[in-house]
Motif scaffolding. Sequence first.
Motif, PDB file in Angstrom:
ATOM      1  N   PRO A  13      84.268   9.347  24.704  1.00 24.53           N
ATOM      2  CA  PRO A  13      83.154   8.078  24.220  1.00 24.53           C
ATOM      3  C   PRO A  13      82.638   7.985  25.053  1.00 24.53           C
ATOM      4  O   PRO A  13      83.210   7.778  26.219  1.00 24.53           O
ATOM      5  CB  PRO A  13      84.382   6.828  23.945  1.00 24.53           C
ATOM      6  N   GLY A  14      81.126   6.847  25.210  1.00 29.38           N
ATOM      7  CA  GLY A  14      80.521   6.298  26.369  1.00 29.38           C
ATOM      8  C   GLY A  14      79.865   7.656  26.417  1.00 29.38           C
ATOM      9  O   GLY A  14      78.714   6.851  27.590  1.00 29.38           O
ATOM     10  N   THR A  36      69.733   8.452  22.082  1.00 25.49           N
ATOM     11  CA  THR A  36      70.539   7.828  21.999  1.00 25.49           C
ATOM     12  C   THR A  36      71.078   7.030  21.500  1.00 25.49           C
ATOM     13  O   THR A  36      72.399   6.804  20.360  1.00 25.49           O
ATOM     14  CB  THR A  36      69.948   6.675  23.369  1.00 25.49           C
ATOM     15  N   ALA A  85      76.478   8.011  25.112  1.00 30.05           N
ATOM     16  CA  ALA A  85      75.680   7.735  25.570  1.00 30.05           C
ATOM     17  C   ALA A  85      75.094   6.929  26.978  1.00 30.05           C
ATOM     18  O   ALA A  85      73.986   7.261  26.475  1.00 30.05           O
ATOM     19  CB  ALA A  85      75.002   6.908  24.369  1.00 30.05           C
ATOM     20  N   GLY A  86      76.062   6.722  28.049  1.00 33.89           N
ATOM     21  CA  GLY A  86      75.351   6.222  28.803  1.00 33.89           C
ATOM     22  C   GLY A  86      75.968   7.466  29.840  1.00 33.89           C
ATOM     23  O   GLY A  86      75.581   7.176  31.557  1.00 33.89           O
ATOM     24  N   LEU A 109      84.359   0.059  24.311  1.00 34.84           N
ATOM     25  CA  LEU A 109      82.951   1.242  25.057  1.00 34.84           C
ATOM     26  C   LEU A 109      82.108   0.559  25.838  1.00 34.84           C
ATOM     27  O   LEU A 109      81.331   1.025  26.381  1.00 34.84           O
ATOM     28  CB  LEU A 109      81.569   1.717  23.718  1.00 34.84           C
ATOM     29  N   PHE A 146      78.491   1.255  26.800  1.00 35.70           N
ATOM     30  CA  PHE A 146      77.769   2.540  26.233  1.00 35.70           C
ATOM     31  C   PHE A 146      77.507   2.257  25.184  1.00 35.70           C
ATOM     32  O   PHE A 146      77.464   3.273  24.136  1.00 35.70           O
ATOM     33  CB  PHE A 146      79.369   3.678  26.673  1.00 35.70           C
ATOM     34  N   HIS A 147      77.733   0.672  24.211  1.00 38.56           N
ATOM     35  CA  HIS A 147      77.266   1.017  23.033  1.00 38.56           C
ATOM     36  C   HIS A 147      76.583  -0.159  22.653  1.00 38.56           C
ATOM     37  O   HIS A 147      76.609  -0.915  23.284  1.00 38.56           O
ATOM     38  CB  HIS A 147      78.440   1.005  21.818  1.00 38.56           C
ATOM     39  N   PRO A 148      75.084   0.317  22.342  1.00 32.58           N
ATOM     40  CA  PRO A 148      74.117  -1.182  21.954  1.00 32.58           C
ATOM     41  C   PRO A 148      74.619  -2.216  21.300  1.00 32.58           C
ATOM     42  O   PRO A 148      74.219  -3.320  21.307  1.00 32.58           O
ATOM     43  CB  PRO A 148      73.426  -0.343  20.585  1.00 32.58           C
ATOM     44  N   ARG A 182      87.533  17.195  31.202  1.00 32.54           N
ATOM     45  CA  ARG A 182      87.729  16.577  30.354  1.00 32.54           C
ATOM     46  C   ARG A 182      87.172  17.172  29.066  1.00 32.54           C
ATOM     47  O   ARG A 182      86.702  16.649  27.977  1.00 32.54           O
ATOM     48  CB  ARG A 182      87.049  14.868  30.695  1.00 32.54           C
ATOM     49  N   HIS A 194      83.651   1.950  32.516  1.00 32.68           N
ATOM     50  CA  HIS A 194      83.456   3.387  32.218  1.00 32.68           C
ATOM     51  C   HIS A 194      85.342   3.482  31.084  1.00 32.68           C
ATOM     52  O   HIS A 194      85.872   2.868  31.107  1.00 32.68           O
ATOM     53  CB  HIS A 194      84.428   4.473  33.483  1.00 32.68           C
ATOM     54  N   PRO A 195      84.475   3.789  29.784  1.00 31.63           N
ATOM     55  CA  PRO A 195      85.501   4.258  28.635  1.00 31.63           C
ATOM     56  C   PRO A 195      86.275   5.079  28.444  1.00 31.63           C
ATOM     57  O   PRO A 195      87.881   4.763  28.275  1.00 31.63           O
ATOM     58  CB  PRO A 195      84.621   4.627  27.425  1.00 31.63           C
ATOM     59  N   GLN A 196      86.829   6.140  29.937  1.00 29.63           N
ATOM     60  CA  GLN A 196      87.976   6.909  29.596  1.00 29.63           C
ATOM     61  C   GLN A 196      88.401   6.242  31.473  1.00 29.63           C
ATOM     62  O   GLN A 196      90.377   5.885  31.379  1.00 29.63           O
ATOM     63  CB  GLN A 196      87.356   8.291  29.693  1.00 29.63           C
ATOM     64  N   LEU A 197      88.186   6.676  32.153  1.00 30.68           N
ATOM     65  CA  LEU A 197      88.843   6.121  33.777  1.00 30.68           C
ATOM     66  C   LEU A 197      88.975   4.553  34.098  1.00 30.68           C
ATOM     67  O   LEU A 197      89.058   4.399  35.102  1.00 30.68           O
ATOM     68  CB  LEU A 197      87.985   6.995  33.947  1.00 30.68           C
ATOM     69  N   PRO A 233      72.030   1.187  26.374  1.00 34.31           N
ATOM     70  CA  PRO A 233      72.186   2.632  26.053  1.00 34.31           C
ATOM     71  C   PRO A 233      70.509   2.614  24.606  1.00 34.31           C
ATOM     72  O   PRO A 233      70.203   1.843  24.240  1.00 34.31           O
ATOM     73  CB  PRO A 233      73.088   3.729  25.156  1.00 34.31           C
TER      74      PRO A 233
END
Lengths: 308, 442
Positions: free
Chosen positions: B258-259, B413, B261-262, A158, A161-163, B276, A139-142, A250
Amino acid sequence: MSTHLEPVGADAPPGREWRPPSYWPFVIPALVVVLAVIVFPWVFTIWMSLNEWKVGSPTTFVGLANYLRLPQDPRFVEAVGHTLVYTALSVLLPLVFGTFAAVVFNANFAGRGLIRGIFIMPMMATPVAIALVWTMMFHPQLGVLNYLLSLVGIPPQLWVFHPGTVIPSLVLVETWQWTPLVMLIVLGGIAAIPTEPYESAQIDGANHWQMFRYITLPLVMPFLFIAAMIRMIDAVKSFDIIFAITQGGPGSASETINLYLYSVAFSYYDLGYGSAIAVMLFLLVVALAALLLYLRQRATWTEIGAGA
Amino acid sequence: MKQKLVSRRSILAGSAAAGAMGLIGLPAWAADMDWKKFAGTKLEVILAKGPRGDNLQKYAKEFTDLTGIQVEAEQVPEQQQRQKVVIELASGKPSFDVVHMSYHVQKRQFEKAGWLTDLSPFMKDPALTAPDLVESDFSAAGLQYSKNDKGQMLSLPWSVDYFILYYNKEMFQKKGIEIPKTLEEMMTAAEKLTDPKEGTFGFVGRGLRNANMTLWTNFFLNYGGEFLDAKGNILTDGPEAIEATKLYQRLLTKVAPPGVAGFNWMESMAAFTQGRAAMWIDGVGWAPPLEDPAASRMVGKVGYTIVPAGPKGQFSATYGDGLGVPQAGKNKEAAYLLCQWLVAKAQTGRLLQAGGGVPFRNSVLNDPATRGGVKMPQEWLQSVIDSGKISKLGLPVIIPVAEFRDLVGAALTATLSGADPATELKKAHEQFRPILERSEKT
């Protein structure tokens, strides 16, 4: 065999009459099972792939139309690419790390048994459970991974979460889980190597790297091929980890053949086209396995090691 | 006669319980119709997991007391339930007598396959139908969903899902920002509310392929988009779609965590409840967890309003689910009684009051007693009522909805990692058009 029986005389012919069919009762159960659970589904899948077969509509025979759709379907073509990249990475990385780990664990040091035990633990866990834990870690934040990166001053990533980073991130999970398997196989191989070559190498003044490169590696090569084969078949058909973490996303950046096949058959209910994809996946697995076997054949001189 | 007395008594008992929850008035049924007619029947129900499923399982005993019909209800997570239902219906021997269906995904598919019983004759039969159940009581969206093009009622609309704007009142007050009335204002407000260093963002919403379509279509509708032209061609690569996608792209890349997209609704809700994200657009049904003191730190801090207007209109993307009786079912009349009981005032009233669903029936939604018992904030109820007035179906009514959502969703996406909206939409459109043509041609 018959020449031996003939002199025995008159008793032989009835024995010969009855013997050939006598094994059938023993074969039939296995044959029925194989036909029912392996051959029949296969033939039926091929049959479905030749039909326009959609849930809720009548089926019509369309010949190879489903197969002709494949090359024009960009999602399928992309999925083949993703599958190949994913497979290549998740065969190669566990092989490299697994071999390294096997060499390390072959050495004698205190607590080796315990550390070995800990090392193979990822292999014992359920892939879906692992996938859910990794999803949280990504998870990008947590997630804890970005926290760890932040400790060494690397900006947050990411991950899945990034291609661009999704496939390497998934391979990371796959590698983490399956390196121990490769390690076990290779460790078995190393244990089977006689100690004499090492002793003579030491007398000749070889260093550790040379011993590994010119003795260990060639001798465990057959085991590496086995490990590569198992990993390859596993990686090509990998589904659980990808589905649980990204569902092919994604977008469709991590959609492998298997995930696309699942969508086509069970979300779009297009069983005919889905079957055609399944046949292609099967052919791909066979082709890759054949390639590995061929490579192994070419490396036959290492068979000395396999005999050990 | 004796049986009837028992049934009345149980209705009284039931309505007394309902009265305690703020429901007033005896249901008008029991006049002509005999609820006990199918006593002793056993019904199997397959439900998608969620508040509607809970509602039935919780109160099934009251139905059994009223009718003598036993109910076996099973809840299965939505995705799996859809697959299971389709496979069983296609087999011709479904194991269930009542099916809980998602209109926005399954309507065309079920119609075309002829899997559902036409309920219109039942509705006209006074021995089977309470007088208050009439077609005109359902909202326009409900009828659009439940009727086929021949005007037959193939299901009873159960619960409608409107998209609304959730916002964090504290964050808005702190910056002194007005609640946005248009999508452009929303973008500006979101920019002001975004502070990546603090880890707070102006907006959050679904970015995950497929799921993201429900959010995007609301923008698409507000930019004047229509899904299909008169000939049934799909229109998701036109200028409206491109503009809507540009907004979607700006929102989810510039002012969202960020993120994203998921993110599906769950991750979006998490970002929103953790403070947030200041704004979140999604279905009305997510309010109960936000207002549950045991699960949320946001109780009383959440504002609810309709989705801001776009340049060409203001709509609330609408989805819904209903109850159908399989054509292959064995206990059709008894199954119909259960469907009818579930969409009647007592049950859908309870659903609304708990925030677990919004009835398609105007008589329930407009009933002051039912409204009075709603446990959610009044703002929420108001946003539901206002959304009902600007409701518009959020997905095209076609068979390959799943492919549509996957393909266009993947295009959306892709724009989140920098791809060009027009190119991506064009690509998705090229892929989807032949699929649609293939599915509708026969």
